[in-house]
Scaffold this motif. Structure first.
Motif, mmCIF file in Angstrom:
data_model
loop_
_atom_site.group_PDB
_atom_site.id
_atom_site.type_symbol
_atom_site.label_atom_id
_atom_site.label_comp_id
_atom_site.label_asym_id
_atom_site.label_seq_id
_atom_site.Cartn_x
_atom_site.Cartn_y
_atom_site.Cartn_z
ATOM 1 N N ALA A 150 0.859 -1.190 0.000
ATOM 2 C CA ALA A 150 0.000 0.000 0.000
ATOM 3 C C ALA A 150 0.888 1.231 0.000
ATOM 4 C CB ALA A 150 -0.904 0.010 1.227
ATOM 5 N N ALA A 151 0.286 2.394 -0.294
ATOM 6 C CA ALA A 151 1.041 3.649 -0.248
ATOM 7 C C ALA A 151 0.194 4.742 0.376
ATOM 8 C CB ALA A 151 1.458 4.063 -1.658
ATOM 9 N N MET A 152 0.871 5.637 1.095
ATOM 10 C CA MET A 152 0.169 6.762 1.735
ATOM 11 C C MET A 152 1.048 8.004 1.662
ATOM 12 S SD MET A 152 0.792 5.692 5.677
ATOM 13 C CE MET A 152 0.462 7.321 6.309
ATOM 14 N N ILE A 153 0.398 9.156 1.563
ATOM 15 C CA ILE A 153 1.144 10.416 1.420
ATOM 16 C C ILE A 153 0.629 11.424 2.441
ATOM 17 C CG2 ILE A 153 1.642 12.334 -0.160
ATOM 18 C CD1 ILE A 153 0.836 9.541 -2.072
ATOM 19 N N VAL A 154 1.552 11.956 3.231
ATOM 20 C CA VAL A 154 1.169 12.916 4.269
ATOM 21 C C VAL A 154 2.101 14.127 4.208
ATOM 22 C CG1 VAL A 154 0.262 11.109 5.792
ATOM 23 C CG2 VAL A 154 2.658 11.799 5.992
ATOM 24 N N THR A 155 1.796 15.111 5.035
ATOM 25 C CA THR A 155 2.644 16.308 5.059
ATOM 26 C C THR A 155 3.692 16.189 6.170
ATOM 27 O OG1 THR A 155 2.577 18.714 4.860
ATOM 28 C CG2 THR A 155 1.247 17.748 6.619
ATOM 29 N N PHE A 156 4.656 17.109 6.144
ATOM 30 C CA PHE A 156 5.825 17.024 7.020
ATOM 31 C C PHE A 156 5.442 17.234 8.490
ATOM 32 C CE2 PHE A 156 10.153 18.701 8.329
ATOM 33 C CZ PHE A 156 10.827 17.522 8.066
ATOM 34 N N ASN A 157 6.057 16.501 9.369
ATOM 35 C CA ASN A 157 5.945 16.616 10.837
ATOM 36 C C ASN A 157 4.517 16.480 11.381
ATOM 37 O OD1 ASN A 157 8.646 18.569 12.342
ATOM 38 N ND2 ASN A 157 8.752 17.018 10.773
ATOM 39 N N VAL A 158 3.689 17.489 11.236
ATOM 40 C CA VAL A 158 2.354 17.423 11.861
ATOM 41 C C VAL A 158 1.553 16.255 11.310
ATOM 42 C CG1 VAL A 158 2.146 19.835 12.518
ATOM 43 C CG2 VAL A 158 1.521 19.144 10.195
#
Ligand code: DPX
Length: 561
Positions: free
Chosen positions: A70-78
């Motif tokens: 699977a793959a997931m994309i999030v933003t930095f730190n928070v």
């Protein structure tokens, strides 16, 4: 895609499609917005949004269970730091989740600038350092030229080791020009097994089996990484022995197979599995995890001297270890050469326990709830069981061939199951998805039901309202085990917000539950949450017995020096 300009984000996107993903999960944030644009533009996988990054991670974890990755994309730190708990789960449960984070603009790295969303220091390497403990590869991209090799390394390592891997893409590199990907076989191909070591392991295993009379196979949860139960069935039929599964590996051997002999879980085993395993003179353990929970507080496990331990990347027989090949290669090779015995399983297969039906108008009990859920599970059902008494209810069910159970017994984080069941449903939309979750666990990640409404995913949720953390009550009681009651069924209307097809229903007795299940089966355009009202002291006998032993193990005094 046909556009002239190909970018780093396009490259990543194409690779995700090439490795067999149909979707990627995402939560937007300003460090990943351009990357999300690139993924949409290239379009190999559908972009699906989660309510928060923890849920996003668990949805990816559940997706990987059903799909292999699977793959997931999030933003930095928070974003990324919220997701780390779920990545820990993927590591513990051996699931290749490609964990992608947007990163600071390359001009800000090493510049002394303080960026928003960070801890206010100026070294931006700490996210990768933190994540490196729960991933098998961690790559921070610093230039578009190196991006293909780094992306490929992370994905290849994750797929080979069956662990999560991390890729950080600075926000100003996501749309930077990049070459197109080459053949995907370089990511998918298994490392060539060390034939000499594999042959030696198989020979030693054959000798181990020839020298033993009472052999039992014990299947552990990491056999999920094989992607198929066929090699294990072939091995069992060749050796002719009984097959038991660990609690965490429920459904990892077909229960309707004549050689199936129950769940081995120390004194709470089913179908006589404890006697079989503990009296055997040879136990073939396939990718087990013997932690404190699985051994019932260190009380029960197969005798080490009678154990052939086949782990994911190493086999130990009679004290000697062999490595350089994957478990799948070993099981398949052993299934072709092990000493052949008639497939009797040594003992007659006992009839599994069946829960008697209660009166339709009697107050709903845990037993009646489990009985009706069991009847709903067919060969095309995936049953997700949350940490809590749902584990034990799932373990005692009798499953038809093809039914799958998913649980998270190594990581054991409450809240996992709601997003994980959703991820499983995204990945395998043709199966029926049933979820058993306690009220306490549900309160952690409840908002993800809104995504089931949004994407019209028909998960059937059995919400067990017993007003507390009952498994904790049985292990060690105190005021902290009692929670605020919610109108769980009522939440569904709030999530529908006038435009969804979610259904929230209450069940106070068996008749209401049966009626609710019929409505759930007919509701194919959204989730159905059935709030099952049961008494607070009403739980499985297995939970009580197991809880006492685990509590005793937890309260051992420190050893004297
Ligand atoms: C905790 C657990 O209501 O189920 O069947 O009533 O026990 P049961 P509930 O969902 O309650 C779950 C509760 C609080 N474990 O009994 S298992 C401690 C814990 C954990 N994970 C996280 N925090 C705390 N396992 C993230």
């Amino acid at each position: 895609m046909t556009t002239e300009k190909f970018t780093v984000g396009h490259y990543l996107s194409a690779r995700l499609g090439q490795i067999g993903l149909k979707d990627h999960l995402a939560v937007a944030g300003d460090f990943n917005l351009v990357l999300l644009d690139q993924l949409l533009e290239e379009g190999s996988t559908r972009q699906i949004y989660s309510c928060n990054e923890l849920n996003c991670g668990y949805t990816a974890e559940g997706y990987a269970r059903a799909n292999g990755a699977a793959a997931m994309i999030v933003t930095f730190n928070v974003g990324a730091l919220s997701a780390v708990n779920a990545i820990g789960s993927a590591y513990a449960e051996s699931l290749p989740v490609i964990f992608i984070s947007g990163g600071p603009n390359t001009n800000d790295q090493g510049s002394g600038h303080i960026l928003h969303h960070t801890i206010g220091t100026t070294n931006y390497g700490y996210q990768m350092e933190m994540v490196s403990h729960v991933t098998c590869a961690a790559e921070v991209i610093h230039s578009a030229e190196n991006a293909p090799a780094q992306i490929d390394h992370a994905i290849r390592t994750a797929l080979r080791l069956r662990k999560p891997a991390y890729i950080e893409i600075p926000c100003n590199l996501a749309a930077a020009p990049c070459v197109r990907p080459g053949p995907v076989s370089s990511l998918l191909a298994e490392a060539t097994p060390d034939r000499v070591s594999l042959d030696a392991a198989v020979k030693a295993a054959g000798e181990f089996l020839s020298a033993r009379e009472k052999v039992v196979i014990l299947v552990g949860s990491r056999v999920r990484t094989l992607g198929s139960l066929e090699p294990i069935v072939a091995l069992a039929e060749r050796v002719g022995c009984a097959v038991t599964v660990m609690g965490a590996a429920k459904s990892f051997f077909p229960e309707d197979h004549p050689l199936f002999r129950g769940v081995y879980w120390g004194e709470i085993s089913t179908m006589g599995a404890q006697e079989l395993v503990e009296s055997a003179d040879g136990v073939i353990c396939l990718a087990p995890i013997f932690n404190d929970y699985a051994t019932v507080g260190w009380q029960s496990r197969p005798k080490p001297e009678d154990t052939l331990l086949a782990d994911l990347n190493e086999v130990t027989v009679d004290g000697r270890s062999y490595a350089g090949f994957h478990l799948g290669a070993f099981v398949s090779a052993l299934a072709e050469s092990a000493p052949r015995r008639p497939a009797t399983g040594q003992t007659a297969k006992p009839a599994p326990d069946v829960i008697p039906a209660s009166k339709p108008d009697a107050a709903l009990t845990n037993d009646e709830m489990a009985r009706q859920i069991n009847a709903l599970v067919d060969g095309n059902t995936t049953l997700t069981a949350e940490t809590g008494d749902s584990w034990f209810n799932a373990v005692r069910m009798n499953l038809p061939g093809g039914a799958k159970v998913e649980s998270e017994m190594q990581w054991g984080s409450i809240g996992w199951s709601v997003p994980a069941a959703l991820g499983g449903a995204y990945a395998a939309p043709d199966r029926r998805h049933v979820l058993m979750v306690g009220d306490g666990s549900f309160q952690l990640t409840a908002q993800e039901v809104a995504q089931m409404v949004r994407y019209e995913v028909p998960v059937i949720i059995f919400l067990v309202n017993n007003r507390g953390y009952v498994i904790e009550i049985k292990i060690h009681d105190g005021p902290y085990n009692y929670i605020k009651n919610w109108d769980y069924a009522g939440l569904i209307d709030a999530f529908n917000a006038g435009e969804g097809h979610g259904l929230g229903l209450h069940a106070h007795n068996g008749a209401e539950l049966a009626e609710a299940i019929e409505k759930a089966k007919a509701n194919t355009r959204g989730p159905t949450l059935i709030e099952c009202h049961i008494g607070q002291t009403d739980c499985t006998d297995m939970l009580v017995r197991w809880g006492k032993k685990v509590a005793a193990a937890n309260s051992r005094p420190p050893a004297k020096a």
